[in-house]
Structures are given as C-alpha cells and as structure tokens.
Design a protein around this motif. Sequence first.
Motif, PDB file in Angstrom:
ATOM      1  N   ALA A  74     -15.196 -17.812   8.386  1.00 44.08           N
ATOM      2  CA  ALA A  74     -15.731 -16.458   8.244  1.00 44.08           C
ATOM      3  C   ALA A  74     -15.794 -16.057   6.775  1.00 44.08           C
ATOM      4  O   ALA A  74     -16.777 -15.474   6.312  1.00 44.08           O
ATOM      5  N   LEU A  75     -14.747 -16.365   6.027  1.00 43.68           N
ATOM      6  CA  LEU A  75     -14.713 -15.999   4.610  1.00 43.68           C
ATOM      7  C   LEU A  75     -15.793 -16.741   3.835  1.00 43.68           C
ATOM      8  O   LEU A  75     -16.475 -16.160   2.971  1.00 43.68           O
ATOM      9  N   GLY A  76     -15.987 -18.019   4.145  1.00 41.88           N
ATOM     10  CA  GLY A  76     -17.033 -18.776   3.482  1.00 41.88           C
ATOM     11  C   GLY A  76     -18.422 -18.283   3.853  1.00 41.88           C
ATOM     12  O   GLY A  76     -19.299 -18.149   2.993  1.00 41.88           O
ATOM     13  N   ALA A  77     -18.621 -17.990   5.148  1.00 40.31           N
ATOM     14  CA  ALA A  77     -19.927 -17.483   5.592  1.00 40.31           C
ATOM     15  C   ALA A  77     -20.231 -16.131   4.963  1.00 40.31           C
ATOM     16  O   ALA A  77     -21.386 -15.843   4.609  1.00 40.31           O
ATOM     17  N   ASP A  78     -19.218 -15.290   4.820  1.00 29.27           N
ATOM     18  CA  ASP A  78     -19.413 -13.985   4.186  1.00 29.27           C
ATOM     19  C   ASP A  78     -19.855 -14.148   2.736  1.00 29.27           C
ATOM     20  O   ASP A  78     -20.749 -13.428   2.259  1.00 29.27           O
ATOM     21  N   LEU A  79     -19.219 -15.063   2.014  1.00 24.56           N
ATOM     22  CA  LEU A  79     -19.581 -15.277   0.616  1.00 24.56           C
ATOM     23  C   LEU A  79     -20.998 -15.813   0.499  1.00 24.56           C
ATOM     24  O   LEU A  79     -21.774 -15.362  -0.359  1.00 24.56           O
ATOM     25  N   LEU A  80     -21.352 -16.747   1.352  1.00 23.14           N
ATOM     26  CA  LEU A  80     -22.707 -17.292   1.320  1.00 23.14           C
ATOM     27  C   LEU A  80     -23.732 -16.193   1.606  1.00 23.14           C
ATOM     28  O   LEU A  80     -24.761 -16.090   0.922  1.00 23.14           O
ATOM     29  N   ALA A  81     -23.452 -15.348   2.594  1.00 23.43           N
ATOM     30  CA  ALA A  81     -24.369 -14.247   2.928  1.00 23.43           C
ATOM     31  C   ALA A  81     -24.465 -13.245   1.781  1.00 23.43           C
ATOM     32  O   ALA A  81     -25.532 -12.663   1.536  1.00 23.43           O
ATOM     33  N   PHE A  82     -23.359 -13.032   1.087  1.00 20.63           N
ATOM     34  CA  PHE A  82     -23.343 -12.117  -0.057  1.00 20.63           C
ATOM     35  C   PHE A  82     -24.259 -12.639  -1.165  1.00 20.63           C
ATOM     36  O   PHE A  82     -25.057 -11.887  -1.748  1.00 20.63           O
ATOM     37  N   LEU A  83     -24.159 -13.927  -1.474  1.00 23.72           N
ATOM     38  CA  LEU A  83     -25.043 -14.522  -2.477  1.00 23.72           C
ATOM     39  C   LEU A  83     -26.502 -14.395  -2.053  1.00 23.72           C
ATOM     40  O   LEU A  83     -27.372 -14.059  -2.867  1.00 23.72           O
ATOM     41  N   ASP A  84     -26.772 -14.651  -0.781  1.00 23.52           N
ATOM     42  CA  ASP A  84     -28.149 -14.550  -0.278  1.00 23.52           C
ATOM     43  C   ASP A  84     -28.676 -13.129  -0.400  1.00 23.52           C
ATOM     44  O   ASP A  84     -29.824 -12.899  -0.812  1.00 23.52           O
ATOM     45  N   ALA A  85     -27.851 -12.155  -0.023  1.00 21.53           N
ATOM     46  CA  ALA A  85     -28.294 -10.763  -0.035  1.00 21.53           C
ATOM     47  C   ALA A  85     -28.616 -10.292  -1.445  1.00 21.53           C
ATOM     48  O   ALA A  85     -29.514  -9.467  -1.648  1.00 21.53           O
ATOM     49  N   LEU A  86     -27.897 -10.812  -2.424  1.00 20.13           N
ATOM     50  CA  LEU A  86     -28.129 -10.433  -3.816  1.00 20.13           C
ATOM     51  C   LEU A  86     -29.196 -11.303  -4.484  1.00 20.13           C
ATOM     52  O   LEU A  86     -29.554 -11.065  -5.634  1.00 20.13           O
ATOM     53  N   GLY A  87     -29.674 -12.311  -3.773  1.00 20.27           N
ATOM     54  CA  GLY A  87     -30.683 -13.193  -4.347  1.00 20.27           C
ATOM     55  C   GLY A  87     -30.140 -14.063  -5.461  1.00 20.27           C
ATOM     56  O   GLY A  87     -30.879 -14.420  -6.397  1.00 20.27           O
ATOM     57  N   ILE A  88     -28.865 -14.440  -5.376  1.00 19.89           N
ATOM     58  CA  ILE A  88     -28.232 -15.270  -6.395  1.00 19.89           C
ATOM     59  C   ILE A  88     -28.253 -16.717  -5.937  1.00 19.89           C
ATOM     60  O   ILE A  88     -27.608 -17.066  -4.942  1.00 19.89           O
ATOM     61  N   ALA A  89     -28.968 -17.554  -6.651  1.00 13.67           N
ATOM     62  CA  ALA A  89     -29.090 -18.954  -6.254  1.00 13.67           C
ATOM     63  C   ALA A  89     -27.805 -19.717  -6.520  1.00 13.67           C
ATOM     64  O   ALA A  89     -27.353 -20.522  -5.687  1.00 13.67           O
ATOM     65  N   ARG A  90     -27.200 -19.486  -7.699  1.00 16.85           N
ATOM     66  CA  ARG A  90     -25.972 -20.192  -8.070  1.00 16.85           C
ATOM     67  C   ARG A  90     -25.095 -19.258  -8.877  1.00 16.85           C
ATOM     68  O   ARG A  90     -25.595 -18.455  -9.680  1.00 16.85           O
ATOM     69  N   ALA A  91     -23.800 -19.378  -8.689  1.00 19.42           N
ATOM     70  CA  ALA A  91     -22.856 -18.564  -9.445  1.00 19.42           C
ATOM     71  C   ALA A  91     -21.560 -19.338  -9.605  1.00 19.42           C
ATOM     72  O   ALA A  91     -21.255 -20.244  -8.819  1.00 19.42           O
ATOM     73  N   VAL A  92     -20.797 -18.964 -10.609  1.00 19.17           N
ATOM     74  CA  VAL A  92     -19.409 -19.422 -10.659  1.00 19.17           C
ATOM     75  C   VAL A  92     -18.634 -18.628  -9.618  1.00 19.17           C
ATOM     76  O   VAL A  92     -18.739 -17.400  -9.557  1.00 19.17           O
TER      77      VAL A  92
END
Length: 289
Positions: A74-92
């Motif tokens: 759940a924590l990993g899926a939330d982070l992935l969805a957060f990146l998607d929602a912000l349109g961030i392809a890659r981040a540290v």
Amino acid sequence: MQAGVLDVAYLEFGPPDGPPAVLLHGFPYDARACTAAAERLAAAGVRCLVPYLRGYGPTRFLDPATPRSGEQAALGADLLAFLDALGIARAVLAGYDWGGRAACVVSALWPDRAKGLVSCGVGYNIQNIPASGRPVAPEAEHRLWYQYYLHGERGRAGLAGGRHAFCRLLWQLWSPTWAFDADTYAQTALSFDNPDFVDVVVHSYRHRFGLVPSDPALVEIEARLAAQPAIAVPSIVLLGADGVAPPSATDTAARHFTGPYRREIVAGVGHNFPQEAPDAFAAAVRALL
C-alpha cells in the motif's frame, strides 16, 4: 491532491522546475519530520515534496470501502500514484521507517521512477513476510514489543485511547539523544488524530507478521515483494547509531543492492533521522541529484 485511493495532503518546497525529491516520514511521525531537510534542499534549488502518508494528518481515503491497509504494498502504491498525479517521471526518493519502505518498494519494483534512493534506519526496507515467523535474538525481540502489543485487541484499544502518550513514548525510546520539546511533539501528534490512523497502524503491524490478509487490490504487489527483489538504483543508506535497532558492524543489507551503494552510520542520531540530522539527510539527497 487526488492520487490513487487517497486525497493526499503534502508540503512543497523549492522551485517548481527544480530537480524533484520526495521526502517520506515514518511511524509515528508526520511530514514535519522532513521540513528542515526540505528547506535546506529548496535553498539549493531542489523541488521537495513531502506527503502525509495514509492514516496521517490531513490525508484521507477517497472511498469509505477501501481497506485501511498499512501493508508495504500500500505504501509503495501510494508513492507511485503520488508521482503519477504530480506528473513526475523520476525523483530521488528519500525516507525512513514507513516512508523508507515506500521508497524501497518503488525503487525495487519501478526503478525507472527513482533517480536515487535514500533509506534511513533499515537499509533494505522491504519486509520478508514469508519469513516473519522465524524468531530473532532476544534483545531484538524485546525492541519489537510495540509491534506484538498491537497484534491483540488490548493493543488496538491502547493505541486508540492513548495514541499521544503511546507515540511520545516511542519517540523517547527510539531517539534517546534527541531533545525534542513539548511543542514539537504536540504539533506532530495532531496528525495521529486522523480517523484512519489506528486502523492503518494496526493493520501494518499485523500484516508484516502474516496475521491479517492483504488488500485484495495489492496482492500482486505483495507477491512480487515476497521474492525480495533487488534494488538497482543508486542508493545511500543512513543509519542512526542510537535508533530502535542499532546498526551492526556487518552490512547484511548490501546484498540486496546491485547498483551504486554506500552505507553511513551517524553517531548521536536515533530513529527520526531527517528531523534529528537534517544536514546529513539533505546532503545524501543532493549527492543522488
């Protein structure tokens, strides 16, 4: 911001066009744990995003029917969805405890989304749930008392009725050299009044021992994590010498990292690494940018 199954509250620092970094808090803390490090990074031109995890602060579930899971998937899926929602392809991705686990999950399963990983407290922070029934050394079992407490309904009731005292005790035990004041704790403790806090926390500490089922939507991710996937992205592991689980001299986590990797033990730092040592935490993020 709506991201996946959540309406995520988050803090943002730095220029919107700066290289992105997501800083992630653990249990029992909140986004404030990362603000000092985020301010340092913002001053260096980094765009820092600091979400409140599920069950904390103003973050809310969109659907009352969504299981209040605290499992690692759940924590990993939330982070992935957060990146998607912000349109961030890659981040540290940088975090500790629950936040470090989210960062490790995404780095392992979706490495194209992680420019680098900073994992604090536990280097390879992906739970080996199939092996969770194996006992460890007595002194290590002793440090896990709070997890075993939450396995029963007495523990759930204790957390529900005394969450502020319970979490403050953990702060004191896990960061014995951190002289936090009453106001610092009180501001963070507001986040524990989230209506889903108890359910998410209890599920987290039961699921990691195989005592409760996964959210059906996350079974596939948990199956992939059961294989203990390697982390290939550039990674820095920061360990506080005085945390809940003092680091061993032997780096047993190194075998899980197949990319550029270094491990650093910092004296005088406990479990809440970014709040206790914001300079070291920020420096590790910058090194990966």
